[in-house]
Design a protein around this motif. Structure first.
Motif, PDB file in Angstrom:
ATOM      1  N   GLN A 118       0.828  -1.209   0.000  1.00 10.55           N
ATOM      2  CA  GLN A 118       0.000   0.000   0.000  1.00 10.55           C
ATOM      3  C   GLN A 118       0.864   1.262   0.000  1.00 10.55           C
ATOM      4  O   GLN A 118       0.554   2.242  -0.696  1.00 10.55           O
ATOM      5  CB  GLN A 118      -0.917   0.016   1.230  1.00 10.55           C
ATOM      6  N   VAL A 119       1.953   1.248   0.772  1.00  8.06           N
ATOM      7  CA  VAL A 119       2.866   2.400   0.798  1.00  8.06           C
ATOM      8  C   VAL A 119       3.431   2.633  -0.599  1.00  8.06           C
ATOM      9  O   VAL A 119       3.542   3.776  -1.070  1.00  8.06           O
ATOM     10  CB  VAL A 119       3.986   2.168   1.814  1.00  8.06           C
ATOM     11  N   ASP A 120       3.781   1.546  -1.294  1.00 11.37           N
ATOM     12  CA  ASP A 120       4.336   1.677  -2.648  1.00 11.37           C
ATOM     13  C   ASP A 120       3.308   2.266  -3.613  1.00 11.37           C
ATOM     14  O   ASP A 120       3.654   3.064  -4.494  1.00 11.37           O
ATOM     15  CB  ASP A 120       4.809   0.319  -3.147  1.00 11.37           C
ATOM     16  N   TRP A 121       2.038   1.895  -3.463  1.00 11.16           N
ATOM     17  CA  TRP A 121       1.002   2.448  -4.347  1.00 11.16           C
ATOM     18  C   TRP A 121       0.913   3.965  -4.177  1.00 11.16           C
ATOM     19  O   TRP A 121       0.772   4.689  -5.156  1.00 11.16           O
ATOM     20  CB  TRP A 121      -0.355   1.824  -4.044  1.00 11.16           C
ATOM     21  N   ILE A 122       0.950   4.419  -2.923  1.00 12.22           N
ATOM     22  CA  ILE A 122       0.886   5.861  -2.666  1.00 12.22           C
ATOM     23  C   ILE A 122       2.133   6.556  -3.215  1.00 12.22           C
ATOM     24  O   ILE A 122       2.054   7.624  -3.847  1.00 12.22           O
ATOM     25  CB  ILE A 122       0.721   6.119  -1.153  1.00 12.22           C
ATOM     26  N   LEU A 123       3.292   5.935  -2.979  1.00 16.49           N
ATOM     27  CA  LEU A 123       4.546   6.519  -3.460  1.00 16.49           C
ATOM     28  C   LEU A 123       4.562   6.628  -4.989  1.00 16.49           C
ATOM     29  O   LEU A 123       5.103   7.605  -5.545  1.00 16.49           O
ATOM     30  CB  LEU A 123       5.721   5.658  -2.986  1.00 16.49           C
ATOM     31  N   SER A 124       3.945   5.664  -5.671  1.00 18.97           N
ATOM     32  CA  SER A 124       4.094   5.551  -7.136  1.00 18.97           C
ATOM     33  C   SER A 124       2.895   6.034  -7.924  1.00 18.97           C
ATOM     34  O   SER A 124       2.838   5.817  -9.140  1.00 18.97           O
ATOM     35  CB  SER A 124       4.374   4.080  -7.503  1.00 18.97           C
TER      36      SER A 124
END
Length: 562
Positions: A472-478
Protein backbone atom coordinates in the motif's frame (compact mmCIF):
# COMPACT_ATOMS: atom_id res chain seq x y z
CA UNK A 1 -39.44 -10.15 57.10
CA UNK A 2 -39.11 -8.55 53.68
CA UNK A 3 -37.08 -11.52 52.51
CA UNK A 4 -39.87 -13.91 53.57
CA UNK A 5 -42.52 -11.82 51.83
CA UNK A 6 -40.41 -11.70 48.67
CA UNK A 7 -39.96 -15.45 48.73
CA UNK A 8 -43.70 -15.96 49.20
CA UNK A 9 -44.47 -13.58 46.32
CA UNK A 10 -41.97 -15.37 44.11
CA UNK A 11 -43.54 -18.72 45.03
CA UNK A 12 -47.02 -17.50 44.11
CA UNK A 13 -45.77 -15.97 40.81
CA UNK A 14 -43.98 -19.13 39.81
CA UNK A 15 -47.16 -21.13 39.31
CA UNK A 16 -50.83 -20.02 39.61
CA UNK A 17 -51.64 -23.37 41.26
CA UNK A 18 -49.30 -22.53 44.13
CA UNK A 19 -52.02 -20.32 45.60
CA UNK A 20 -54.24 -23.40 46.02
CA UNK A 21 -51.36 -25.31 47.59
CA UNK A 22 -50.73 -22.45 50.02
CA UNK A 23 -54.42 -22.31 50.93
CA UNK A 24 -54.42 -26.04 51.63
CA UNK A 25 -51.35 -25.72 53.83
CA UNK A 26 -52.73 -22.75 55.81
CA UNK A 27 -56.18 -24.35 56.20
CA UNK A 28 -54.65 -27.64 57.33
CA UNK A 29 -52.44 -25.86 59.85
CA UNK A 30 -55.54 -24.08 61.28
CA UNK A 31 -57.21 -27.45 61.86
CA UNK A 32 -54.09 -28.78 63.57
CA UNK A 33 -53.91 -25.68 65.79
CA UNK A 34 -57.55 -26.18 66.75
CA UNK A 35 -56.91 -29.89 67.48
CA UNK A 36 -53.92 -29.04 69.69
CA UNK A 37 -55.96 -26.42 71.56
CA UNK A 38 -58.85 -28.86 72.07
CA UNK A 39 -56.53 -31.38 73.74
CA UNK A 40 -55.90 -28.81 76.48
CA UNK A 41 -59.62 -28.40 77.30
CA UNK A 42 -59.62 -30.72 80.35
CA UNK A 43 -57.05 -28.40 81.93
CA UNK A 44 -59.42 -25.44 81.83
CA UNK A 45 -61.70 -24.88 84.86
CA UNK A 46 -64.67 -23.67 82.83
CA UNK A 47 -64.84 -26.97 80.91
CA UNK A 48 -66.43 -29.65 83.05
CA UNK A 49 -67.76 -32.02 80.40
CA UNK A 50 -66.23 -35.43 79.69
CA UNK A 51 -63.45 -35.35 77.14
CA UNK A 52 -64.69 -38.64 75.74
CA UNK A 53 -66.13 -39.34 73.28
CA UNK A 54 -67.02 -36.27 71.21
CA UNK A 55 -64.10 -33.92 71.85
CA UNK A 56 -61.64 -36.77 71.32
CA UNK A 57 -63.36 -37.84 68.10
CA UNK A 58 -63.34 -34.19 66.93
CA UNK A 59 -59.59 -33.93 67.62
CA UNK A 60 -58.93 -37.11 65.63
CA UNK A 61 -61.01 -35.85 62.74
CA UNK A 62 -59.34 -32.41 62.82
CA UNK A 63 -55.85 -33.94 62.82
CA UNK A 64 -56.68 -36.29 59.93
CA UNK A 65 -58.24 -33.48 57.87
CA UNK A 66 -55.41 -31.06 58.68
CA UNK A 67 -52.69 -33.54 57.69
CA UNK A 68 -54.57 -34.48 54.54
CA UNK A 69 -54.98 -30.84 53.56
CA UNK A 70 -51.29 -30.17 54.13
CA UNK A 71 -49.61 -33.30 52.82
CA UNK A 72 -51.99 -35.64 51.01
CA UNK A 73 -54.38 -33.69 48.83
CA UNK A 74 -53.04 -32.27 45.57
CA UNK A 75 -55.22 -29.18 45.60
CA UNK A 76 -54.80 -28.23 41.93
CA UNK A 77 -56.27 -31.65 41.05
CA UNK A 78 -59.00 -31.64 43.70
CA UNK A 79 -62.43 -30.50 42.43
CA UNK A 80 -62.72 -26.73 42.85
CA UNK A 81 -65.80 -26.98 45.10
CA UNK A 82 -64.01 -28.96 47.82
CA UNK A 83 -62.11 -26.06 49.41
CA UNK A 84 -65.01 -23.55 49.61
CA UNK A 85 -67.40 -26.40 50.50
CA UNK A 86 -65.28 -27.58 53.43
CA UNK A 87 -64.94 -23.98 54.60
CA UNK A 88 -68.73 -23.47 54.50
CA UNK A 89 -69.16 -26.59 56.65
CA UNK A 90 -66.49 -25.53 59.16
CA UNK A 91 -68.69 -23.08 61.20
CA UNK A 92 -71.20 -25.89 61.81
CA UNK A 93 -68.41 -28.25 62.91
CA UNK A 94 -67.09 -25.61 65.32
CA UNK A 95 -70.62 -25.05 66.70
CA UNK A 96 -71.07 -28.79 67.34
CA UNK A 97 -67.71 -28.99 69.11
CA UNK A 98 -68.65 -25.99 71.22
CA UNK A 99 -71.87 -27.68 72.32
CA UNK A 100 -70.04 -30.95 73.02
CA UNK A 101 -67.39 -29.21 75.13
CA UNK A 102 -69.49 -27.05 77.43
CA UNK A 103 -71.63 -24.80 75.27
CA UNK A 104 -71.56 -21.04 75.61
CA UNK A 105 -68.58 -21.05 77.99
CA UNK A 106 -66.33 -23.32 75.88
CA UNK A 107 -63.19 -21.71 74.47
CA UNK A 108 -63.68 -23.72 71.26
CA UNK A 109 -66.29 -21.14 70.32
CA UNK A 110 -63.35 -18.92 69.27
CA UNK A 111 -62.33 -21.39 66.52
CA UNK A 112 -64.87 -19.69 64.30
CA UNK A 113 -62.40 -16.80 63.89
CA UNK A 114 -59.92 -19.19 62.25
CA UNK A 115 -62.62 -20.03 59.70
CA UNK A 116 -63.32 -16.32 59.18
CA UNK A 117 -59.64 -15.48 58.59
CA UNK A 118 -59.18 -18.37 56.16
CA UNK A 119 -62.26 -17.42 54.14
CA UNK A 120 -61.23 -13.76 53.89
CA UNK A 121 -57.72 -14.70 52.74
CA UNK A 122 -58.39 -17.47 50.23
CA UNK A 123 -62.02 -17.58 49.07
CA UNK A 124 -63.76 -15.32 46.60
CA UNK A 125 -65.64 -12.29 47.92
CA UNK A 126 -69.00 -14.00 47.39
CA UNK A 127 -67.90 -17.20 49.10
CA UNK A 128 -66.31 -15.27 51.96
CA UNK A 129 -69.53 -13.28 52.47
CA UNK A 130 -71.53 -16.48 52.92
CA UNK A 131 -68.92 -17.83 55.34
CA UNK A 132 -69.10 -14.59 57.39
CA UNK A 133 -72.85 -15.06 57.81
CA UNK A 134 -72.42 -18.72 58.74
CA UNK A 135 -69.73 -17.80 61.28
CA UNK A 136 -72.12 -15.33 62.92
CA UNK A 137 -74.80 -18.03 63.08
CA UNK A 138 -72.27 -20.58 64.40
CA UNK A 139 -71.24 -18.09 67.06
CA UNK A 140 -74.87 -17.72 68.14
CA UNK A 141 -75.73 -21.47 68.18
CA UNK A 142 -74.59 -22.03 71.79
CA UNK A 143 -76.72 -19.04 72.89
CA UNK A 144 -79.76 -20.57 71.16
CA UNK A 145 -79.16 -23.77 73.15
CA UNK A 146 -78.59 -21.93 76.41
CA UNK A 147 -81.03 -19.00 76.32
CA UNK A 148 -83.56 -19.95 73.70
CA UNK A 149 -84.55 -18.40 70.38
CA UNK A 150 -84.81 -14.83 71.64
CA UNK A 151 -81.33 -14.85 73.11
CA UNK A 152 -79.92 -16.64 70.08
CA UNK A 153 -81.43 -14.14 67.63
CA UNK A 154 -80.12 -11.24 69.69
CA UNK A 155 -76.66 -12.81 69.73
CA UNK A 156 -76.78 -13.37 66.00
CA UNK A 157 -77.92 -9.78 65.40
CA UNK A 158 -74.92 -8.50 67.34
CA UNK A 159 -72.45 -11.02 65.90
CA UNK A 160 -73.35 -10.53 62.24
CA UNK A 161 -72.24 -6.87 61.90
CA UNK A 162 -69.15 -7.51 64.00
CA UNK A 163 -68.16 -10.49 61.89
CA UNK A 164 -69.00 -8.53 58.75
CA UNK A 165 -66.70 -5.69 59.84
CA UNK A 166 -63.88 -8.12 60.65
CA UNK A 167 -64.38 -9.99 57.38
CA UNK A 168 -64.66 -6.74 55.44
CA UNK A 169 -61.42 -5.44 56.93
CA UNK A 170 -59.65 -8.67 56.08
CA UNK A 171 -61.01 -8.67 52.53
CA UNK A 172 -60.14 -4.99 52.12
CA UNK A 173 -56.63 -5.60 53.40
CA UNK A 174 -56.31 -8.53 51.03
CA UNK A 175 -57.43 -6.38 48.07
CA UNK A 176 -55.11 -3.55 49.10
CA UNK A 177 -52.14 -5.88 49.46
CA UNK A 178 -52.98 -7.44 46.12
CA UNK A 179 -53.12 -4.05 44.43
CA UNK A 180 -49.86 -2.99 46.08
CA UNK A 181 -48.23 -6.23 45.03
CA UNK A 182 -49.46 -5.88 41.45
CA UNK A 183 -48.15 -2.32 41.28
CA UNK A 184 -44.82 -3.34 42.75
CA UNK A 185 -44.67 -6.23 40.30
CA UNK A 186 -45.34 -3.92 37.35
CA UNK A 187 -42.59 -1.60 38.57
CA UNK A 188 -40.24 -4.53 39.06
CA UNK A 189 -41.04 -5.85 35.58
CA UNK A 190 -40.46 -2.41 34.10
CA UNK A 191 -37.16 -2.00 35.95
CA UNK A 192 -36.11 -5.49 34.91
CA UNK A 193 -36.94 -4.67 31.30
CA UNK A 194 -35.03 -1.39 31.55
CA UNK A 195 -32.05 -3.19 33.06
CA UNK A 196 -32.01 -5.64 30.15
CA UNK A 197 -32.76 -3.20 27.30
CA UNK A 198 -30.68 -0.69 25.39
CA UNK A 199 -32.62 2.60 25.64
CA UNK A 200 -31.64 3.89 22.18
CA UNK A 201 -32.46 0.88 20.00
CA UNK A 202 -34.81 -1.09 22.24
CA UNK A 203 -32.59 -4.15 21.78
CA UNK A 204 -31.23 -6.37 24.50
CA UNK A 205 -28.16 -4.92 26.22
CA UNK A 206 -24.81 -6.55 26.97
CA UNK A 207 -25.99 -8.13 30.23
CA UNK A 208 -29.08 -9.59 28.59
CA UNK A 209 -26.99 -10.86 25.66
CA UNK A 210 -24.70 -12.76 28.03
CA UNK A 211 -27.67 -14.29 29.84
CA UNK A 212 -29.31 -15.42 26.58
CA UNK A 213 -26.01 -16.80 25.33
CA UNK A 214 -25.48 -18.89 28.47
CA UNK A 215 -29.07 -20.15 28.29
CA UNK A 216 -28.75 -21.19 24.65
CA UNK A 217 -25.38 -22.86 25.26
CA UNK A 218 -26.93 -24.86 28.10
CA UNK A 219 -29.77 -25.93 25.79
CA UNK A 220 -27.23 -26.75 23.09
CA UNK A 221 -25.36 -29.10 25.42
CA UNK A 222 -28.59 -30.83 26.50
CA UNK A 223 -30.01 -31.35 23.02
CA UNK A 224 -26.91 -31.49 20.86
CA UNK A 225 -27.89 -28.60 18.58
CA UNK A 226 -25.46 -25.88 17.44
CA UNK A 227 -25.48 -22.26 18.51
CA UNK A 228 -23.82 -19.45 16.59
CA UNK A 229 -22.73 -16.00 17.74
CA UNK A 230 -22.20 -13.02 15.45
CA UNK A 231 -20.48 -9.79 16.48
CA UNK A 232 -21.19 -6.71 14.36
CA UNK A 233 -19.40 -3.36 14.08
CA UNK A 234 -20.60 -0.31 12.17
CA UNK A 235 -17.68 0.66 9.93
CA UNK A 236 -16.14 4.10 10.50
CA UNK A 237 -18.90 5.06 12.89
CA UNK A 238 -16.69 7.59 14.66
CA UNK A 239 -16.42 9.49 11.40
CA UNK A 240 -20.23 9.63 11.24
CA UNK A 241 -20.39 11.15 14.72
CA UNK A 242 -17.53 13.56 14.00
CA UNK A 243 -18.90 14.67 10.64
CA UNK A 244 -22.67 14.62 11.15
CA UNK A 245 -23.05 14.89 14.91
CA UNK A 246 -24.21 12.49 17.59
CA UNK A 247 -27.89 12.97 16.82
CA UNK A 248 -27.36 11.58 13.32
CA UNK A 249 -25.12 8.89 14.80
CA UNK A 250 -27.99 7.79 17.03
CA UNK A 251 -30.29 7.66 14.00
CA UNK A 252 -27.72 5.51 12.19
CA UNK A 253 -27.53 3.06 15.10
CA UNK A 254 -31.33 2.81 15.33
CA UNK A 255 -31.61 2.25 11.58
CA UNK A 256 -28.87 -0.40 11.58
CA UNK A 257 -30.59 -2.14 14.49
CA UNK A 258 -33.90 -2.19 12.59
CA UNK A 259 -32.28 -3.54 9.41
CA UNK A 260 -30.47 -6.25 11.36
CA UNK A 261 -33.69 -7.24 13.11
CA UNK A 262 -35.51 -7.51 9.77
CA UNK A 263 -33.09 -10.16 8.52
CA UNK A 264 -33.08 -12.30 11.68
CA UNK A 265 -35.51 -14.91 12.97
CA UNK A 266 -37.89 -14.34 15.84
CA UNK A 267 -35.89 -16.69 18.05
CA UNK A 268 -32.57 -14.94 17.35
CA UNK A 269 -31.44 -12.54 20.08
CA UNK A 270 -30.09 -9.22 18.80
CA UNK A 271 -28.31 -7.00 21.31
CA UNK A 272 -26.42 -3.73 21.33
CA UNK A 273 -23.34 -4.40 23.45
CA UNK A 274 -21.37 -1.19 22.94
CA UNK A 275 -21.34 2.16 21.20
CA UNK A 276 -21.42 0.89 17.61
CA UNK A 277 -21.24 -2.82 18.42
CA UNK A 278 -24.05 -5.35 18.10
CA UNK A 279 -24.19 -9.05 18.91
CA UNK A 280 -26.50 -11.84 17.83
CA UNK A 281 -27.22 -15.22 19.41
CA UNK A 282 -28.60 -17.62 16.78
CA UNK A 283 -30.03 -20.79 18.39
CA UNK A 284 -30.03 -24.01 16.36
CA UNK A 285 -27.80 -22.39 13.71
CA UNK A 286 -24.33 -23.31 12.54
CA UNK A 287 -21.79 -20.76 11.35
CA UNK A 288 -22.81 -21.05 7.68
CA UNK A 289 -26.50 -20.38 8.39
CA UNK A 290 -25.62 -17.49 10.70
CA UNK A 291 -23.24 -16.00 8.14
CA UNK A 292 -25.93 -16.23 5.44
CA UNK A 293 -28.38 -14.28 7.62
CA UNK A 294 -25.80 -11.64 8.49
CA UNK A 295 -24.73 -11.37 4.85
CA UNK A 296 -28.32 -10.50 3.92
CA UNK A 297 -28.28 -7.86 6.64
CA UNK A 298 -24.90 -6.55 5.47
CA UNK A 299 -26.18 -6.08 1.91
CA UNK A 300 -29.39 -4.42 3.12
CA UNK A 301 -27.46 -1.97 5.30
CA UNK A 302 -24.93 -1.17 2.57
CA UNK A 303 -27.73 -0.30 0.13
CA UNK A 304 -30.05 1.62 2.45
CA UNK A 305 -29.67 5.33 3.29
CA UNK A 306 -29.84 5.03 7.06
CA UNK A 307 -29.99 8.67 8.23
CA UNK A 308 -30.25 11.91 6.29
CA UNK A 309 -29.06 10.09 3.18
CA UNK A 310 -25.92 8.76 4.86
CA UNK A 311 -24.80 5.23 4.01
CA UNK A 312 -22.80 2.96 6.26
CA UNK A 313 -21.55 -0.60 6.16
CA UNK A 314 -20.97 -3.27 8.78
CA UNK A 315 -18.24 -5.78 9.50
CA UNK A 316 -19.25 -9.10 11.02
CA UNK A 317 -17.51 -12.01 12.71
CA UNK A 318 -19.26 -15.37 13.23
CA UNK A 319 -18.39 -18.43 15.29
CA UNK A 320 -20.39 -21.49 16.34
CA UNK A 321 -20.13 -24.22 18.96
CA UNK A 322 -17.92 -26.35 16.73
CA UNK A 323 -14.98 -24.27 17.94
CA UNK A 324 -16.07 -23.30 21.48
CA UNK A 325 -18.68 -24.47 23.97
CA UNK A 326 -18.59 -21.74 26.60
CA UNK A 327 -19.83 -18.17 26.33
CA UNK A 328 -16.50 -16.43 26.84
CA UNK A 329 -14.59 -18.50 24.28
CA UNK A 330 -17.40 -18.31 21.71
CA UNK A 331 -17.58 -14.52 21.95
CA UNK A 332 -13.79 -14.24 21.84
CA UNK A 333 -13.51 -16.28 18.65
CA UNK A 334 -16.38 -14.39 17.02
CA UNK A 335 -14.54 -11.20 17.94
CA UNK A 336 -11.43 -12.60 16.25
CA UNK A 337 -13.45 -13.19 13.08
CA UNK A 338 -14.84 -9.64 13.33
CA UNK A 339 -11.33 -8.25 13.62
CA UNK A 340 -10.37 -10.30 10.55
CA UNK A 341 -13.26 -8.68 8.64
CA UNK A 342 -12.14 -5.21 9.66
CA UNK A 343 -8.50 -5.85 8.82
CA UNK A 344 -9.40 -7.27 5.41
CA UNK A 345 -11.46 -4.48 3.94
CA UNK A 346 -14.48 -4.12 6.22
CA UNK A 347 -18.04 -4.41 4.87
CA UNK A 348 -17.85 -8.19 4.98
CA UNK A 349 -18.87 -11.25 7.01
CA UNK A 350 -16.13 -13.61 8.19
CA UNK A 351 -16.56 -17.05 9.78
CA UNK A 352 -14.02 -18.04 12.40
CA UNK A 353 -11.53 -20.50 10.96
CA UNK A 354 -8.47 -21.34 13.04
CA UNK A 355 -6.51 -21.77 9.80
CA UNK A 356 -6.97 -18.14 8.77
CA UNK A 357 -8.36 -16.11 11.66
CA UNK A 358 -5.83 -15.55 14.39
CA UNK A 359 -6.70 -14.78 17.99
CA UNK A 360 -4.82 -11.66 18.98
CA UNK A 361 -3.19 -11.09 22.33
CA UNK A 362 -4.08 -8.02 24.35
CA UNK A 363 -0.83 -6.38 23.27
CA UNK A 364 -1.50 -7.13 19.62
CA UNK A 365 -5.00 -5.69 19.96
CA UNK A 366 -3.60 -2.51 21.47
CA UNK A 367 -1.08 -2.19 18.63
CA UNK A 368 -3.81 -2.76 16.06
CA UNK A 369 -6.05 -0.23 17.79
CA UNK A 370 -3.28 2.33 17.79
CA UNK A 371 -2.68 1.74 14.08
CA UNK A 372 -6.39 2.07 13.40
CA UNK A 373 -6.56 5.29 15.39
CA UNK A 374 -3.54 6.66 13.57
CA UNK A 375 -5.12 5.77 10.22
CA UNK A 376 -8.32 7.43 11.31
CA UNK A 377 -6.36 10.58 12.04
CA UNK A 378 -4.68 10.43 8.64
CA UNK A 379 -8.03 9.98 6.91
CA UNK A 380 -9.31 13.04 8.75
CA UNK A 381 -6.26 14.95 7.51
CA UNK A 382 -6.91 13.75 3.95
CA UNK A 383 -10.45 15.14 4.19
CA UNK A 384 -9.02 18.37 5.57
CA UNK A 385 -6.67 18.63 2.57
CA UNK A 386 -9.60 18.19 0.20
CA UNK A 387 -11.51 20.86 2.12
CA UNK A 388 -8.66 23.37 1.70
CA UNK A 389 -9.46 23.55 -2.00
CA UNK A 390 -13.17 23.79 -2.89
CA UNK A 391 -12.43 22.40 -6.36
CA UNK A 392 -11.12 19.14 -4.88
CA UNK A 393 -13.79 18.65 -2.18
CA UNK A 394 -14.19 14.88 -1.49
CA UNK A 395 -11.56 14.10 -4.13
CA UNK A 396 -9.89 11.47 -1.94
CA UNK A 397 -13.17 9.63 -1.29
CA UNK A 398 -14.05 9.60 -4.99
CA UNK A 399 -10.59 8.37 -5.98
CA UNK A 400 -10.74 5.64 -3.33
CA UNK A 401 -14.14 4.47 -4.57
CA UNK A 402 -13.10 4.48 -8.23
CA UNK A 403 -9.78 2.74 -7.48
CA UNK A 404 -11.66 -0.04 -5.70
CA UNK A 405 -14.06 -0.44 -8.64
CA UNK A 406 -11.14 -0.59 -11.10
CA UNK A 407 -9.51 -3.30 -8.98
CA UNK A 408 -12.77 -5.26 -8.95
CA UNK A 409 -12.94 -4.97 -12.73
CA UNK A 410 -9.42 -6.40 -12.88
CA UNK A 411 -10.56 -9.40 -10.81
CA UNK A 412 -8.78 -8.55 -7.57
CA UNK A 413 -9.86 -10.37 -4.42
CA UNK A 414 -12.08 -8.46 -1.97
CA UNK A 415 -9.18 -8.29 0.48
CA UNK A 416 -6.85 -6.61 -2.01
CA UNK A 417 -9.61 -4.33 -3.26
CA UNK A 418 -10.04 -3.09 0.29
CA UNK A 419 -6.29 -2.53 0.65
CA UNK A 420 -6.24 -0.38 -2.49
CA UNK A 421 -9.31 1.55 -1.30
CA UNK A 422 -7.59 2.45 2.00
CA UNK A 423 -4.36 3.45 0.25
CA UNK A 424 -6.23 5.57 -2.31
CA UNK A 425 -8.08 7.38 0.45
CA UNK A 426 -4.69 8.56 1.73
CA UNK A 427 -2.94 9.11 -1.60
CA UNK A 428 -2.80 12.90 -1.19
CA UNK A 429 -2.00 13.06 2.53
CA UNK A 430 1.50 14.34 1.70
CA UNK A 431 -0.06 17.58 0.45
CA UNK A 432 -0.16 18.70 4.07
CA UNK A 433 3.30 20.14 3.38
CA UNK A 434 2.14 22.12 0.33
CA UNK A 435 1.57 25.86 1.04
CA UNK A 436 -2.00 27.12 0.72
CA UNK A 437 -0.83 29.67 -1.84
CA UNK A 438 0.08 26.82 -4.18
CA UNK A 439 -2.66 24.38 -3.27
CA UNK A 440 -5.44 26.97 -3.57
CA UNK A 441 -4.11 28.80 -6.62
CA UNK A 442 -6.93 29.74 -9.04
CA UNK A 443 -4.77 29.60 -12.17
CA UNK A 444 -2.55 26.92 -13.66
CA UNK A 445 0.61 26.17 -11.71
CA UNK A 446 3.95 27.45 -12.90
CA UNK A 447 6.83 25.05 -13.49
CA UNK A 448 8.35 25.98 -10.13
CA UNK A 449 5.05 25.49 -8.34
CA UNK A 450 4.56 22.13 -10.02
CA UNK A 451 8.01 21.08 -8.82
CA UNK A 452 7.05 22.17 -5.30
CA UNK A 453 4.11 19.77 -5.35
CA UNK A 454 6.05 16.72 -6.55
CA UNK A 455 7.47 15.74 -3.10
CA UNK A 456 3.97 15.11 -1.73
CA UNK A 457 3.90 11.49 -2.99
CA UNK A 458 7.13 10.59 -1.20
CA UNK A 459 6.13 12.51 1.92
CA UNK A 460 2.73 10.80 2.01
CA UNK A 461 4.36 7.37 1.71
CA UNK A 462 6.60 8.14 4.69
CA UNK A 463 3.61 9.34 6.73
CA UNK A 464 1.69 6.06 6.33
CA UNK A 465 4.53 3.52 6.32
CA UNK A 466 3.97 2.58 9.99
CA UNK A 467 0.23 2.05 9.49
CA UNK A 468 -0.16 0.50 6.05
CA UNK A 469 1.41 -2.52 4.42
CA UNK A 470 4.50 -2.20 2.24
CA UNK A 471 2.50 -2.73 -0.94
CA UNK A 472 0.00 0.00 0.00
CA UNK A 473 2.87 2.40 0.80
CA UNK A 474 4.34 1.68 -2.65
CA UNK A 475 1.00 2.45 -4.35
CA UNK A 476 0.89 5.86 -2.67
CA UNK A 477 4.55 6.52 -3.46
CA UNK A 478 4.09 5.55 -7.14
CA UNK A 479 0.71 6.99 -8.04
CA UNK A 480 2.39 9.74 -10.13
CA UNK A 481 4.71 7.34 -11.96
CA UNK A 482 4.11 6.90 -15.72
CA UNK A 483 4.61 3.93 -18.06
CA UNK A 484 6.85 6.10 -20.26
CA UNK A 485 9.22 6.79 -17.34
CA UNK A 486 8.41 10.52 -17.11
CA UNK A 487 6.59 10.31 -13.79
CA UNK A 488 7.87 10.95 -10.29
CA UNK A 489 9.45 10.50 -7.79
CA UNK A 490 11.47 7.51 -9.10
CA UNK A 491 10.93 7.65 -12.86
CA UNK A 492 9.63 4.08 -13.07
CA UNK A 493 8.62 2.77 -16.48
CA UNK A 494 6.66 -0.09 -18.01
CA UNK A 495 6.64 -3.27 -15.91
CA UNK A 496 8.37 -1.51 -13.01
CA UNK A 497 5.07 0.19 -12.23
CA UNK A 498 2.78 -1.99 -10.07
CA UNK A 499 -0.81 -2.58 -11.14
CA UNK A 500 -2.16 -1.02 -7.94
CA UNK A 501 -0.22 2.19 -8.55
CA UNK A 502 -1.39 2.23 -12.19
CA UNK A 503 -5.04 1.85 -11.16
CA UNK A 504 -4.69 4.56 -8.52
CA UNK A 505 -3.03 6.88 -11.05
CA UNK A 506 -5.87 6.36 -13.54
CA UNK A 507 -8.55 6.95 -10.91
CA UNK A 508 -6.78 10.10 -9.66
CA UNK A 509 -6.38 11.59 -13.13
CA UNK A 510 -9.89 10.67 -14.26
CA UNK A 511 -11.45 12.36 -11.21
CA UNK A 512 -9.38 15.50 -11.86
CA UNK A 513 -10.57 15.59 -15.48
CA UNK A 514 -14.28 15.26 -14.67
CA UNK A 515 -14.13 17.81 -11.81
CA UNK A 516 -14.39 21.55 -12.40
CA UNK A 517 -11.30 23.63 -11.56
CA UNK A 518 -10.99 27.41 -11.42
CA UNK A 519 -8.78 27.30 -14.50
CA UNK A 520 -10.66 24.58 -16.44
CA UNK A 521 -14.26 23.35 -16.68
CA UNK A 522 -15.22 19.78 -15.93
CA UNK A 523 -15.17 17.33 -18.80
CA UNK A 524 -17.66 14.62 -19.59
CA UNK A 525 -16.82 11.06 -18.68
CA UNK A 526 -16.65 10.17 -22.37
CA UNK A 527 -14.16 12.98 -23.10
CA UNK A 528 -12.03 11.99 -20.11
CA UNK A 529 -12.06 8.34 -21.16
CA UNK A 530 -11.05 9.33 -24.70
CA UNK A 531 -8.04 11.22 -23.35
CA UNK A 532 -7.07 8.26 -21.17
CA UNK A 533 -7.18 6.00 -24.23
CA UNK A 534 -5.01 8.41 -26.14
CA UNK A 535 -2.43 8.39 -23.35
CA UNK A 536 -2.14 4.60 -22.97
CA UNK A 537 1.54 3.71 -22.74
CA UNK A 538 2.46 7.26 -21.85
CA UNK A 539 0.53 8.34 -18.73
CA UNK A 540 -1.71 5.30 -18.23
CA UNK A 541 -1.34 1.55 -18.46
CA UNK A 542 -3.52 -0.35 -20.93
CA UNK A 543 -4.92 -2.54 -18.13
CA UNK A 544 -5.99 0.49 -16.07
CA UNK A 545 -7.77 2.12 -19.02
CA UNK A 546 -9.47 -1.17 -19.91
CA UNK A 547 -10.75 -1.42 -16.33
CA UNK A 548 -11.97 2.18 -16.55
CA UNK A 549 -13.92 1.32 -19.69
CA UNK A 550 -15.60 -1.61 -17.90
CA UNK A 551 -16.62 0.55 -14.93
CA UNK A 552 -18.01 3.34 -17.13
CA UNK A 553 -19.93 0.82 -19.25
CA UNK A 554 -21.50 -0.58 -16.07
CA UNK A 555 -22.47 2.93 -14.94
CA UNK A 556 -24.05 3.66 -18.31
CA UNK A 557 -26.02 0.39 -18.20
CA UNK A 558 -27.32 1.21 -14.73
CA UNK A 559 -28.45 4.65 -15.88
CA UNK A 560 -30.29 3.14 -18.83
CA UNK A 561 -31.96 0.56 -16.59
CA UNK A 562 -33.08 3.30 -14.20
Amino acid sequence: MDFGVDRLAAYLRKDPDNRLRLAGTVGGSFWLVAAAATITLPLLPQVDVPFWPWPVLWVIGAVLWGLSAMFVLDWPRVPRWVMPGSTLVAPAVVALLTQASGGIGSPTRLYVFLVLVFAACFLTVGQATVVVALCAIGWAVPVFAHEGAAGGLAEAAIALPIFSIIGGLLLGGRSLLGAMHDGAQRDADRHAADAATDPLTGLANHRSFQEHLRTELSRSRRHGVPVAVALVDVDHFKAVNDTCGHAVGDQVLSAVAALLRDELRVEDVLARIGGDEFAVVLPASDADAAAAALERARRAIALAPVAEGARVSISVGVCDTVHADDAEALARLADGALYWSKENGRNRVSIYDPGTVQELSAGERIDALQRAQALSGLRAMARAIDARDLSTREHSERVAELSARLAEARGWSPERVALLHDAALLHDVGKLAIPDAVLQKRTRLSTAEHEAIKPHAELGARMVEDMLGAEQVDWILSHHERPNGLGYPRGLRGEELSEGAALLAAADAFDVMVSARPYSPSRTAADALAECRALVGQQFSAAAVAALEVVLDLDAAERRAA
